[in-house]
Design an enzyme around this catalytic site. Sequence first.
Site, PDB file in Angstrom:
ATOM      1  N   LYS A   1      38.511  26.475  65.567  1.00  6.48           N
ATOM      2  CA  LYS A   1      37.172  26.664  65.594  1.00  6.48           C
ATOM      3  C   LYS A   1      36.423  27.688  65.412  1.00  6.48           C
ATOM      4  O   LYS A   1      35.561  28.114  64.678  1.00  6.48           O
ATOM      5  CB  LYS A   1      36.416  25.943  66.917  1.00  6.48           C
ATOM      6  CG  LYS A   1      36.968  24.432  67.148  1.00  6.48           C
ATOM      7  CD  LYS A   1      36.374  23.601  68.283  1.00  6.48           C
ATOM      8  CE  LYS A   1      36.686  24.391  69.678  1.00  6.48           C
ATOM      9  NZ  LYS A   1      38.030  23.942  69.949  1.00  6.48           N
TER      10      LYS A   1
ATOM     11  N   ARG B   1      31.264  19.508  75.269  1.00  3.82           N
ATOM     12  CA  ARG B   1      32.860  19.245  75.529  1.00  3.82           C
ATOM     13  C   ARG B   1      32.690  18.129  76.584  1.00  3.82           C
ATOM     14  O   ARG B   1      33.881  17.480  76.943  1.00  3.82           O
ATOM     15  CB  ARG B   1      33.275  20.365  76.457  1.00  3.82           C
ATOM     16  CG  ARG B   1      34.126  20.969  75.503  1.00  3.82           C
ATOM     17  CD  ARG B   1      34.849  22.079  76.452  1.00  3.82           C
ATOM     18  NE  ARG B   1      36.090  22.591  76.148  1.00  3.82           N
ATOM     19  CZ  ARG B   1      36.041  23.576  75.128  1.00  3.82           C
ATOM     20  NH1 ARG B   1      35.259  24.565  74.756  1.00  3.82           N
ATOM     21  NH2 ARG B   1      37.560  24.307  74.812  1.00  3.82           N
TER      22      ARG B   1
ATOM     23  N   ARG C   1      49.294  32.464  70.296  1.00  3.38           N
ATOM     24  CA  ARG C   1      48.381  33.382  70.509  1.00  3.38           C
ATOM     25  C   ARG C   1      48.233  34.126  71.941  1.00  3.38           C
ATOM     26  O   ARG C   1      47.906  35.246  72.002  1.00  3.38           O
ATOM     27  CB  ARG C   1      46.862  32.230  70.472  1.00  3.38           C
ATOM     28  CG  ARG C   1      45.604  33.010  70.511  1.00  3.38           C
ATOM     29  CD  ARG C   1      44.531  32.071  70.466  1.00  3.38           C
ATOM     30  NE  ARG C   1      43.957  31.177  71.530  1.00  3.38           N
ATOM     31  CZ  ARG C   1      42.974  30.393  71.490  1.00  3.38           C
ATOM     32  NH1 ARG C   1      42.432  30.297  70.293  1.00  3.38           N
ATOM     33  NH2 ARG C   1      42.952  29.663  72.536  1.00  3.38           N
TER      34      ARG C   1
ATOM     35  N   ARG D   1      44.700  35.784  77.147  1.00  5.53           N
ATOM     36  CA  ARG D   1      44.086  34.738  77.799  1.00  5.53           C
ATOM     37  C   ARG D   1      45.218  33.908  78.934  1.00  5.53           C
ATOM     38  O   ARG D   1      46.201  33.512  78.408  1.00  5.53           O
ATOM     39  CB  ARG D   1      43.522  33.867  77.016  1.00  5.53           C
ATOM     40  CG  ARG D   1      42.291  34.383  76.256  1.00  5.53           C
ATOM     41  CD  ARG D   1      41.807  33.400  75.087  1.00  5.53           C
ATOM     42  NE  ARG D   1      41.683  31.975  75.522  1.00  5.53           N
ATOM     43  CZ  ARG D   1      41.039  31.016  74.967  1.00  5.53           C
ATOM     44  NH1 ARG D   1      40.603  31.359  73.699  1.00  5.53           N
ATOM     45  NH2 ARG D   1      40.952  29.773  75.419  1.00  5.53           N
TER      46      ARG D   1
ATOM     47  N   ARG E   1      44.408  21.385  79.479  1.00  7.55           N
ATOM     48  CA  ARG E   1      43.654  21.638  78.635  1.00  7.55           C
ATOM     49  C   ARG E   1      43.389  20.176  77.544  1.00  7.55           C
ATOM     50  O   ARG E   1      42.243  19.829  77.200  1.00  7.55           O
ATOM     51  CB  ARG E   1      43.511  23.008  77.867  1.00  7.55           C
ATOM     52  CG  ARG E   1      42.809  24.282  78.565  1.00  7.55           C
ATOM     53  CD  ARG E   1      43.619  25.491  78.162  1.00  7.55           C
ATOM     54  NE  ARG E   1      43.022  25.716  77.013  1.00  7.55           N
ATOM     55  CZ  ARG E   1      43.404  26.767  76.167  1.00  7.55           C
ATOM     56  NH1 ARG E   1      44.692  27.245  76.854  1.00  7.55           N
ATOM     57  NH2 ARG E   1      43.209  27.257  75.110  1.00  7.55           N
TER      58      ARG E   1
HETATM   59  P1  ADP Z   1      39.714  26.350  73.582  1.00  5.73           P
HETATM   60  O1  ADP Z   1      39.048  25.440  72.919  1.00  5.73           O
HETATM   61  O2  ADP Z   1      40.954  27.226  72.800  1.00  5.73           O
HETATM   62  O3  ADP Z   1      40.425  25.715  74.841  1.00  5.73           O
HETATM   63  P2  ADP Z   1      37.562  28.107  74.497  1.00  5.73           P
HETATM   64  O4  ADP Z   1      37.566  29.448  74.275  1.00  5.73           O
HETATM   65  O5  ADP Z   1      36.537  27.225  73.902  1.00  5.73           O
HETATM   66  O6  ADP Z   1      39.006  27.712  74.239  1.00  5.73           O
HETATM   67  O7  ADP Z   1      37.395  27.607  76.125  1.00  5.73           O
HETATM   68  C1  ADP Z   1      38.133  28.229  76.951  1.00  5.73           C
HETATM   69  C2  ADP Z   1      37.859  27.387  78.286  1.00  5.73           C
HETATM   70  O8  ADP Z   1      36.418  27.814  78.614  1.00  5.73           O
HETATM   71  C3  ADP Z   1      38.022  25.991  78.638  1.00  5.73           C
HETATM   72  O9  ADP Z   1      39.143  25.749  78.712  1.00  5.73           O
HETATM   73  C4  ADP Z   1      36.837  25.784  79.756  1.00  5.73           C
HETATM   74  O10 ADP Z   1      37.522  26.130  80.817  1.00  5.73           O
HETATM   75  C5  ADP Z   1      35.988  26.703  79.497  1.00  5.73           C
HETATM   76  N1  ADP Z   1      34.695  25.977  78.630  1.00  5.73           N
HETATM   77  C6  ADP Z   1      34.252  26.354  77.235  1.00  5.73           C
HETATM   78  N2  ADP Z   1      33.317  25.587  77.000  1.00  5.73           N
HETATM   79  C7  ADP Z   1      33.036  24.878  77.766  1.00  5.73           C
HETATM   80  C8  ADP Z   1      32.129  23.690  78.072  1.00  5.73           C
HETATM   81  N3  ADP Z   1      31.579  23.248  76.944  1.00  5.73           N
HETATM   82  N4  ADP Z   1      32.499  22.784  79.136  1.00  5.73           N
HETATM   83  C9  ADP Z   1      33.124  23.389  80.264  1.00  5.73           C
HETATM   84  N5  ADP Z   1      33.942  24.356  80.126  1.00  5.73           N
HETATM   85  C10 ADP Z   1      34.064  25.150  79.078  1.00  5.73           C
END
Ligand code: ADP
Length: 190
Positions: A14, A89, A128, A134, A146
Amino acid sequence: MINIVLFGKPGAGKGTQAEFLKEKYNLTHLSTGDIFRYNIKNNTELGQLAKSYMDQGDLVPDAVTIQMLQSEVDQNPDSAGFLFDGFPRTIAQAEALDAFLTTKGQSITATVALEANDEILVQRLLERGKTSGRPDDQDEEKIRNRYQEYNEKTAPLMDFYKAQGKFHAVDGIGAIAEITERLSAVIDSL
Ligand code: ADP
């Protein structure tokens, strides 16, 4: 004004695709993951709150995430449209987003999903993790968590947007430029 939700499992690409799409369609890119990481880096109150959840691979609570997202949208009043990446999400987040956009006379135009097989994605994230720094990318158990969060809380959004006639999916496996083309074909058809 077009408002696009970029949808997909962790590691689906994404963020990579958002970089191209935001330029091509002049959209404001809002990545909740990036915003949380920025706050953690700067040790803000929001960052301190989000960190414990993120490091474990759990979702940050809806109330916190929704409020943060709304404030980011409000900080961009002149935007020609938003590209939401990593938000919504959960169903609660999607409902809150619809309600919030309605108060502004706006709506989600479409949700575009990047599809890919879990095993490929877990391998991508572990790769990654070697360079991203991270904590949630470095441990297979956190990565699996996740996916569990995704399956339980995020996957139901596909039906939510299908019911609104707004769900589109593209194959997320291939060269980066090819995938940008697939996403663009959907956006151009809206
Ligand atoms: P990825 O899609 O690779 O897991 P992101 O950078 O989008 O990575 O998100 C990393 C973390 O940030 C998630 O695992 C969660 O803990 C938090 N996070 C991101 N967006 C949301 C959301 N919309 N609601 C709740 N937690 C979120």
